[in-house]
Scaffold this motif. Structure first.
Motif, PDB file in Angstrom:
ATOM      1  N   LEU A 167       0.814  -1.202   0.000  1.00 20.45           N
ATOM      2  CA  LEU A 167       0.000   0.000   0.000  1.00 20.45           C
ATOM      3  C   LEU A 167       0.857   1.265   0.000  1.00 20.45           C
ATOM      4  N   LEU A 168       1.882   1.281   0.844  1.00 20.49           N
ATOM      5  CA  LEU A 168       2.662   2.500   1.033  1.00 20.49           C
ATOM      6  C   LEU A 168       3.887   2.603   0.140  1.00 20.49           C
ATOM      7  N   GLY A 169       4.295   1.510  -0.479  1.00 20.80           N
ATOM      8  CA  GLY A 169       5.495   1.542  -1.313  1.00 20.80           C
ATOM      9  C   GLY A 169       5.478   2.632  -2.362  1.00 20.80           C
ATOM     10  N   PRO A 170       4.455   2.695  -3.204  1.00 19.09           N
ATOM     11  CA  PRO A 170       4.427   3.750  -4.232  1.00 19.09           C
ATOM     12  C   PRO A 170       4.394   5.156  -3.633  1.00 19.09           C
ATOM     13  N   VAL A 171       3.712   5.324  -2.519  1.00 16.87           N
ATOM     14  CA  VAL A 171       3.648   6.637  -1.871  1.00 16.87           C
ATOM     15  C   VAL A 171       5.034   7.019  -1.355  1.00 16.87           C
ATOM     16  N   ALA A 172       5.710   6.071  -0.706  1.00 17.53           N
ATOM     17  CA  ALA A 172       7.034   6.346  -0.151  1.00 17.53           C
ATOM     18  C   ALA A 172       8.018   6.737  -1.250  1.00 17.53           C
ATOM     19  N   TRP A 173       8.005   6.024  -2.379  1.00 20.82           N
ATOM     20  CA  TRP A 173       8.933   6.349  -3.457  1.00 20.82           C
ATOM     21  C   TRP A 173       8.635   7.714  -4.049  1.00 20.82           C
ATOM     22  N   SER A 174       7.366   8.091  -4.140  1.00 19.63           N
ATOM     23  CA  SER A 174       7.053   9.409  -4.689  1.00 19.63           C
ATOM     24  C   SER A 174       7.554  10.509  -3.760  1.00 19.63           C
ATOM     25  N   VAL A 175       7.499  10.281  -2.453  1.00 14.12           N
ATOM     26  CA  VAL A 175       8.008  11.267  -1.491  1.00 14.12           C
ATOM     27  C   VAL A 175       9.528  11.344  -1.581  1.00 14.12           C
TER      28      VAL A 175
END
Length: 163
Positions: free
Chosen positions: A127-135
């Protein structure tokens, strides 16, 4: 998702007449914290490392006594085709940390609280992987907007990846 997707298999099992000492040795050899106690292929109980410590060692039982004297019975179990949410509920309502997994009456694996934690961690990472990479790929903001050193001492994310 079924229980079978998260369980450890195969389960290590012993018979009710297996000695406490041999059960402890089997746990050490296989790197497990519990053994299914079976007789004639059917689940009779479960013996855990805690059972051995609290019910055998603490009261001074002999290592040659059978696990029948210290095992937990009846064992709380789940079915191999049960939904994982059934396992979550079973853990919550029973208070146990390990569940033998049955296919009919045959023990085919063990599901632990740790197995479910790993499932939760995988789901959160997905769930958070794509969000973390964008940050991480965003350039750091001006230091005066977020305070000095708030983003790793002014280093860019790409600089901190290599260190």
């Amino acid at each position: 998702m079924n229980v079978s997707a998260c369980m450890s298999a195969p389960a290590v099992s012993v018979t009710p007449t297996t000695t406490v000492g041999e059960a402890a040795r089997q746990m050490a050899v296989h790197g497990v914290g519990c053994l299914a106690v079976t007789e004639g292929g059917a689940l009779r109980g479960i013996v855990t490392d805690r059972d051995i410590a609290v019910r055998a060692v603490a009261p001074g039982l002999d290592r040659d006594d059978p696990v029948l004297q210290v095992m937990t019975t009846p064992a709380v179990a789940v079915g191999v085709h049960d939904d994982i949410h059934t396992a979550y509920r079973t853990f919550r309502t029973s208070g146990v940390r390990r569940l033998p997994v049955l296919d009919g009456h045959r023990v085919v694996g063990v599901l632990t609280v740790d197995d479910l934690l790993m499932d939760v961690f995988r789901r959160v990472a997905d769930l958070l992987g794509p969000v973390a990479w964008s940050v991480l790929e965003m350039p750091p903001g001006p230091a005066d907007e977020i305070g000095p050193g708030a983003r790793g001492g002014g280093r860019s994310p790409s600089a901190s990846r290599g260190s």
